[in-house]
Every structure is written in C-alpha cells, then in structure tokens.
Write an enzyme that holds these catalytic residues in place. Sequence first.
Site, short mmCIF file in Angstrom:
data_model
loop_
_atom_site.label_atom_id
_atom_site.label_comp_id
_atom_site.label_asym_id
_atom_site.label_seq_id
_atom_site.Cartn_x
_atom_site.Cartn_y
_atom_site.Cartn_z
N VAL A 1 3.10 -2.77 -6.57
CA VAL A 1 2.52 -2.55 -5.26
C VAL A 1 2.46 -1.06 -5.00
O VAL A 1 3.49 -0.39 -4.92
CB VAL A 1 3.35 -3.24 -4.15
CG1 VAL A 1 2.73 -2.98 -2.78
CG2 VAL A 1 3.46 -4.74 -4.41
N CYS A 2 1.25 -0.52 -4.89
CA CYS A 2 1.07 0.92 -4.65
C CYS A 2 1.02 1.17 -3.14
O CYS A 2 0.07 0.77 -2.47
CB CYS A 2 -0.22 1.41 -5.30
SG CYS A 2 0.05 2.15 -6.91
N LEU A 3 2.03 1.84 -2.64
CA LEU A 3 2.11 2.14 -1.21
C LEU A 3 2.99 3.37 -1.04
O LEU A 3 4.08 3.43 -1.61
CB LEU A 3 2.70 0.94 -0.46
CG LEU A 3 2.72 0.97 1.06
CD1 LEU A 3 1.30 0.91 1.63
CD2 LEU A 3 3.55 -0.18 1.62
#
Length: 227
Positions: free
Chosen positions: A89-91
Amino acid sequence: RLAQELADLSTSLPIEHTNSIFVRCDKERVDFMQALIMGANGTPYGHGAYLFDIYFDDSYPNAPPKVNLMTTGSGKVRFNPNLYSCGKVCLSLLGTWRGNATENWDPKVSTLLQVLVSIQAIIMSEDVYFNEPGFENEQGTDEGEKKNEAYSNIVRYSNVKFAMTENIKNPPAGFETVIRRHFYLKKDEILLETEKWLKYAAKRDANYVGLVNDHNHSWSAEFKKSK
C-alpha cells in the site's frame, strides 16, 4: 497507545450505508489487526470488501503501522497505482511514498483511523489512473480520461470477482457476519450498480495502453479483445 486507539475506533470508524470500515484485533496481541474497508459508493470499488492486514512493531507510534492489502485475487490484479498486486500500500502516511511534510506520519497526531480513512477516501476513489504520481495533469484530457476508464473497467470487474463474489463464497475469518449482512443489505443496489458499469463499458471509450497495460497486462489483453 494502541489501547487508546482501539477505544477511539469503537466510536469513530465510519459505519455508513455509502462507506464503512470494520476492524478486529487479536485479543492477546493487539499489535496484530485486520481491517475490512468497504469501497465507497460512486467509485469503481463501490460495495466491494477489501481486507487489510495490519501490524504495529515495537517502534509504534514513532513509526507508522505496516499495512498489507490481502484482496488481490491471489496476486492477479493491481487495484490501483497505490495498491500493488503483492499487497503493498503506497501512502505517505505509511512511509511507503514520499509525500509533503504535512502528509507524512506524525507520532503525536497520526492514527490508524487516519490511515484507514485515507486509503478509502484518497486511494480508493473514482480517479484510479490519476492516482499515479505525475499523471494528475492528464485529468480532463481526452486521452487521460480514456485511460482512467480503462483502469476503472478492470477495477470494476475485479471488484465484483474478488472483493464481492469471492468474499461471499469464502468470507475472511472473523468477518463472516459483516460480509453476510453487508451483501444482504446492499444486494439490490449492487445489481443496479453493476448494470450501470456494464453500460459504461459499452458506451465509454477506454484505452488499455501505457500505465494501464503495465499495471494489469493480462487483464488489459483480455479487455482489448471485447467491446
């Protein structure tokens, strides 16, 4: 810190017809949690149930939690430029992407609730293709909208296949009641929505090239074969 956050989650998680989030934790190890994020109405993720594994290591809250998407069709689909088929998850809040200082994790104020709501509202939005950094300037252009429609078609189909049907057949352990109730209450609405998605696919132009093809090559190849 985790005990306080769990207490806050019990009254703060969104539990709306349009968008809900459910969280469970290990009774003996509260540093292990799972979240079920329901796709918000009006997005290609609408009504789908997305499972995330969450782990808080010893550095928490000085460092953000570790979050992994488990709903990927066993690695068959990338649901978003920021939701990898491997589960990453890219955040910026999670430290998995370089964001502005105000978007990064702040041990004093950042929480799991903030992370979950950000995933639902910012990542799982209707602007799937434009979530890729640097591609925002294509929004509103003819070519950009065609690519967003292509990416969205793949997400809509995979949403039904993996985040709906698969969950109904094999609900995640501990979330069985939530899954049954969710899909029972929303069954008529989901059928109407999927009819709408079929019409979109038939009427709207979609271009399965570039980033769309790179992220979901096999799905793009299948979708190109049929109108």
